[in-house]
Design a protein around this motif. Structure first.
Motif, PDB file in Angstrom:
ATOM      1  N   VAL A 301      87.134  19.761  31.590  1.00  0.00           N
ATOM      2  CA  VAL A 301      87.606  20.438  30.389  1.00  0.00           C
ATOM      3  C   VAL A 301      86.418  21.071  29.687  1.00  0.00           C
ATOM      4  N   THR A 302      86.683  22.107  28.908  1.00  0.00           N
ATOM      5  CA  THR A 302      85.628  22.750  28.134  1.00  0.00           C
ATOM      6  C   THR A 302      85.540  22.110  26.750  1.00  0.00           C
ATOM      7  N   ALA A 303      84.369  22.244  26.138  1.00  0.00           N
ATOM      8  CA  ALA A 303      84.150  21.607  24.840  1.00  0.00           C
ATOM      9  C   ALA A 303      82.962  22.251  24.142  1.00  0.00           C
ATOM     10  N   ARG A 304      82.846  21.955  22.866  1.00  0.00           N
ATOM     11  CA  ARG A 304      81.629  22.212  22.094  1.00  0.00           C
ATOM     12  C   ARG A 304      80.956  20.873  21.854  1.00  0.00           C
ATOM     13  N   VAL A 305      79.627  20.882  21.787  1.00  0.00           N
ATOM     14  CA  VAL A 305      78.880  19.648  21.584  1.00  0.00           C
ATOM     15  C   VAL A 305      78.223  19.687  20.210  1.00  0.00           C
ATOM     16  N   ALA A 306      78.653  18.774  19.345  1.00  0.00           N
ATOM     17  CA  ALA A 306      78.031  18.640  18.027  1.00  0.00           C
ATOM     18  C   ALA A 306      76.956  17.564  18.108  1.00  0.00           C
ATOM     19  N   LEU A 307      75.710  17.961  17.967  1.00  0.00           N
ATOM     20  CA  LEU A 307      74.608  16.991  17.953  1.00  0.00           C
ATOM     21  C   LEU A 307      74.630  16.253  16.618  1.00  0.00           C
ATOM     22  N   ALA A 314      65.704  18.562  23.409  1.00  0.00           N
ATOM     23  CA  ALA A 314      64.781  19.067  24.426  1.00  0.00           C
ATOM     24  C   ALA A 314      65.004  18.356  25.752  1.00  0.00           C
ATOM     25  N   ALA A 315      64.497  18.952  26.819  1.00  0.00           N
ATOM     26  CA  ALA A 315      64.646  18.398  28.168  1.00  0.00           C
ATOM     27  C   ALA A 315      64.139  16.961  28.220  1.00  0.00           C
ATOM     28  N   GLY A 316      64.907  16.096  28.855  1.00  0.00           N
ATOM     29  CA  GLY A 316      64.516  14.701  29.024  1.00  0.00           C
ATOM     30  C   GLY A 316      64.817  13.813  27.836  1.00  0.00           C
ATOM     31  N   GLN A 317      65.351  14.373  26.735  1.00  0.00           N
ATOM     32  CA  GLN A 317      65.616  13.583  25.540  1.00  0.00           C
ATOM     33  C   GLN A 317      67.074  13.126  25.482  1.00  0.00           C
ATOM     34  N   ARG A 318      67.321  12.156  24.577  1.00  0.00           N
ATOM     35  CA  ARG A 318      68.669  11.625  24.357  1.00  0.00           C
ATOM     36  C   ARG A 318      69.020  11.737  22.878  1.00  0.00           C
ATOM     37  N   MET A 319      70.312  11.828  22.613  1.00  0.00           N
ATOM     38  CA  MET A 319      70.763  11.911  21.234  1.00  0.00           C
ATOM     39  C   MET A 319      72.260  11.599  21.191  1.00  0.00           C
TER      40      MET A 319
END
Length: 505
Positions: A301-307, A314-319
């Motif tokens: 399914v498609t979605a938007r991602v709200a951080l 950034a690459a390699g990070q988590r949140m």
């Protein structure tokens, strides 16, 4: 055990499975014509005499069919990463490896195929490439097996390693509700509609009723196969085929991506909180509210991602992040999902589902982020519950927790500090200490009302609720007042609530 292949196109995945199982697999006419796997192929074989059948899933390696690969990768116990000795590590080798790492597949073995085509020096170079590729991740040191699917050299050694790995397969949860993500549906003459998939949790029996798809159409299980054998019961960790029936059920109503779950577990949602991990090799910063494709089970399914902890990742990070989905997703806590870019051309990262019923308001509040930290760090409901309640002043609906953790209430072992409160709209869970604090606050607010309005006998229930401004919905507030009235902490005169002087001073 369920074994799945991974690797670049034309690296010999299908030929290797044929050498291991002696079966040509489920190739369609278009695949035979093009000489490549386009869709998922399945086969079953005993790895030794008397051993139980092992399920094998052959996934496509071409970049255009990564969505099919993702549909087959869920539920795998062991991944067989196939790297051709003449080509070495290639783009889809890397992407498939990233996907299986994101999905948390627990075991991996490496087959270095087509060894009959290269010199020993080239084989050694490719083995070094593979070791370097695996070194940063969870499959560092995975055993490598040089082999040829044509001559059979090295195939027996790989088969023996698969037998040894089978003894270490992690048992899947059978205490929760049955969950199956449909990967194929077809009609059988005289039987009707049959769906297949990998059972992710629970067990199912012939005669059970399940709900199908986001609409929740009730279907009855007429019969089933587990690991390609007729059975009365199937359970988590097995490849399952279910013959389902319902009034006016047509094959056209069943699609890859549909879920089959029991009625109490059926609760697809359009807001899901996750812990998002961006791949280390991603070249672009991931921005708040980016559009993505979300792959969970066989669903896309498609979605938007709200951080939730910043404006970019950034690459390699988590949140922590919230998925705002364009179609309902049937998820539970702990599910692994994969995110691809808006055009479904590259894999961005993945995540672990924390809450499939995420709030639309105050999603970045400190209170909510504390809840997500608890959900990230704990797997079991009982471990998470006290901390969740500490950040839930209005209590928690146990039915929501049943669906979130796929655990019926009768299997819970509630800690002593958790209180079950009966309301007119069902039960709520509170931290015992917090419930007592709320009762004290109501008494204090009632006393304050008498001070401010000395000419009035007292407020009614709704006026006191507005006056006290506590974070309680009306059913919980009424239950709290009923307890205070029952133990004499407050009194009433008709609809008016009174504060006995001896209790409220």
């Amino acid at each position: 055990m369920i074994v799945g292949t991974a690797g670049h196109i034309d690296h010999g995945k299908t030929a290797l499975l044929q050498a291991l199982t002696g079966q040509a697999g489920d190739q369609r006419q278009e695949e035979r014509a093009r000489g490549m796997t386009i869709d998922l192929g399945y086969r079953y074989a005993a790895l030794s005499e008397g051993a139980p059948l092992t399920g094998f899933i052959d996934v496509p390696g071409h970049e255009r069919f990564i969505h099919n690969m993702l549909a087959g990768a869920h539920g795998i116990d062991l991944v067989l990463l196939v790297v051709a000795a003449d080509d070495g590590v290639m783009p889809q080798t890397r992407e498939h490896l990233a996907i299986i790492e994101l999905l948390g597949i627990p075991q991996a073995l490496v087959a270095i195929s087509k060894c009959d085509r290269v010199e020993p020096a080239r084989l050694a170079d490719v083995q070094v490439q593979v070791s370097e590729l695996l070194a940063p991740g969870p499959y560092a040191g995975a055993r490598q097996f040089p082999l040829s699917s044509i001559s059979g050299e090295g195939v027996d050694a790989l088969r023996q390693a698969l037998l040894e790995a089978e003894a270490n397969v992690r048992a899947r949860a059978v205490r929760g509700g049955f969950r199956l993500a449909v990967d194929r549906a077809f009609a059988v003459s005289g039987a009707g509609v049959v769906v297949t998939g990998t059972a992710l949790a629970g067990r199912v029996s012939a005669g059970d009723t399940l709900l199908l798809g986001k609409a929740g159409k009730a279907v009855r299980v007429r019969g089933l196969h587990a690991q390609n054998q007729a059975s009365l019961v199937a359970e988590a960790g097995q490849r399952v085929a279910l013959n389902i029936a319902a009034e006016r059920l047509a094959l056209e109503q069943v699609h890859r991506g549909d879920w089959l779950v029991p009625e109490w577990l059926h609760a697809p949602g359009v807001r899901v909180d996750i812990e998002l991990s961006l791949l280390p090799g991603e070249t672009r910063t991931f921005e708040h509210f980016s559009a993505v494709h979300v792959h969970l089970g066989t669903q896309d399914v498609t979605a938007r991602v709200a951080l939730l902890e910043g404006e970019s990742l950034a690459a390699g990070q988590r949140m922590f992040a919230q998925l705002l989905l364009n179609a309902p997703l049937q998820a539970v806590h702990g599910d692994r999902l994969v995110l691809r870019d808006q055009r479904a051309q590259r894999t961005l990262g993945g995540g672990k589902v924390l809450d499939p019923f995420a709030p639309s308001r105050q999603r970045r509040s400190d209170e909510r982020l504390r809840q997500l930290q608890v959900l990230r760090d704990t797997e079991e409901l009982e471990q998470a519950l006290p901390a969740l309640l500490a950040s839930a002043p209005g209590g928690i609906d146990p039915q929501r927790l049943e669906r979130q953790f796929n655990r019926l209430r009768e299997t819970w072992q509630l800690p002593e500090e958790v209180l079950v409160v009966a309301t007119r709209q069902g039960q709520l869970l509170f931290a015992t200490a917090k419930w007592h604090v709320l009762k004290q606050q109501v008494m204090e607010q009632l006393a304050r009302f008498h001070e401010q309005e000395p000419d009035q006998l007292g407020p009614d229930r709704d006026r006191l609720r507005r006056f006290a401004a506590l974070p309680l919905e009306r059913p919980a507030f009424v239950s709290l007042l009923d307890e205070l009235l029952e133990d004499g902490s407050i009194a009433s005169s008709g609809p008016w609530l009174l504060c006995p002087i001896i209790r409220c001073n």
